[in-house]
Design a protein around this motif. Sequence first.
Motif, PDB file in Angstrom:
ATOM      1  N   LYS A  29     109.430  59.213 -50.196  1.00 49.62           N
ATOM      2  CA  LYS A  29     110.604  59.770 -49.521  1.00 49.62           C
ATOM      3  C   LYS A  29     110.962  58.896 -48.320  1.00 49.62           C
ATOM      4  CE  LYS A  29     107.994  62.944 -46.530  1.00 49.62           C
ATOM      5  NZ  LYS A  29     107.820  64.365 -46.137  1.00 49.62           N
ATOM      6  N   ARG A  30     112.211  59.002 -47.891  1.00 50.04           N
ATOM      7  CA  ARG A  30     112.668  58.215 -46.755  1.00 50.04           C
ATOM      8  C   ARG A  30     112.180  58.844 -45.455  1.00 50.04           C
ATOM      9  NH1 ARG A  30     115.581  54.576 -49.293  1.00 50.04           N
ATOM     10  NH2 ARG A  30     115.795  53.390 -47.353  1.00 50.04           N
ATOM     11  N   ASP A  31     112.163  58.032 -44.387  1.00 44.19           N
ATOM     12  CA  ASP A  31     111.604  58.493 -43.114  1.00 44.19           C
ATOM     13  C   ASP A  31     112.461  57.944 -41.976  1.00 44.19           C
ATOM     14  OD1 ASP A  31     108.950  59.660 -41.768  1.00 44.19           O
ATOM     15  OD2 ASP A  31     109.503  57.824 -40.716  1.00 44.19           O
ATOM     16  N   ALA A  65     109.592  54.255 -49.890  1.00 48.06           N
ATOM     17  CA  ALA A  65     110.626  55.289 -49.927  1.00 48.06           C
ATOM     18  C   ALA A  65     111.121  55.569 -51.337  1.00 48.06           C
ATOM     19  CB  ALA A  65     111.797  54.880 -49.034  1.00 48.06           C
ATOM     20  N   THR A  66     111.083  54.553 -52.190  1.00 48.08           N
ATOM     21  CA  THR A  66     111.561  54.732 -53.566  1.00 48.08           C
ATOM     22  C   THR A  66     110.435  55.066 -54.541  1.00 48.08           C
ATOM     23  OG1 THR A  66     111.412  52.323 -53.949  1.00 48.08           O
ATOM     24  CG2 THR A  66     113.546  53.206 -53.215  1.00 48.08           C
TER      25      THR A  66
END
Length: 243
Positions: free
Chosen positions: A125-127, A217-218
């Motif tokens: 996940k993105r942060d 993130a991916t």
Amino acid sequence: MNLPGLDKLSSSLRSPQLYELVAGRLKSLILDGTYPPGARLPAERHLASSLEVGRATVREAIAELVNQRVIQTRRNSGSYVLPDALEVIRETKAPVSPDTSPMSTMEARLAVEPLIAGFAAAVGKRDAEMERLLDLMESTSDLTDPQQRQAWNEHDRQFHERIALMSGNPVMIGIAKVIAGAVDEPLWQQLRDTGIHDPSRARLYVYEHRLIYEAIATGNQEAARFYVRQHLERVRNDMLSNG
């Protein structure tokens, strides 16, 4: 659970360091007049050969003597004994808590941090905090300015520690905190600042950081592990270079 490299890192934090013995030997050679104040030390490869140690150990020892203000390194010139080195050596007491060998820390990082990145990518996940740190590092304009360099280094340290936080795994987070403590030590900072001294090198590091972050993130675990290892190998080589 036994994690690769963790035992090595823990051992390096407890055991006497080889670079300290080499630094002590160099101080003895300064005291006995072999390398008097103002003298230029032999090249690292010659010292490594005569002292029968690796160049990495010699470089760590020299960095330690720079921290102790016994010698001074001049880029593209070499290492020189400072004028008041004899007085400094005679007045220096044994360190209360010696630094961990940076190369021992790097070996452990190479073993552990790709694994941590894989755990973070499994979450995938993105942060927002990671993106903020990347933007701050990218916006640093002058690494010759001590304040900007210190800020850049702190953001870099936070970036690597943040990878573990993204994993959500408390064991990984604990390991990352141990590593963060090791890279906060003066000897690591001395070698790091010598190796990372120009904007182009810092820009390359930020680019590699972005590759690591995007892989995490991916959710690409294989790419995350690969990019972390590639980046740390570059950092190790830069720290061992003469700039």
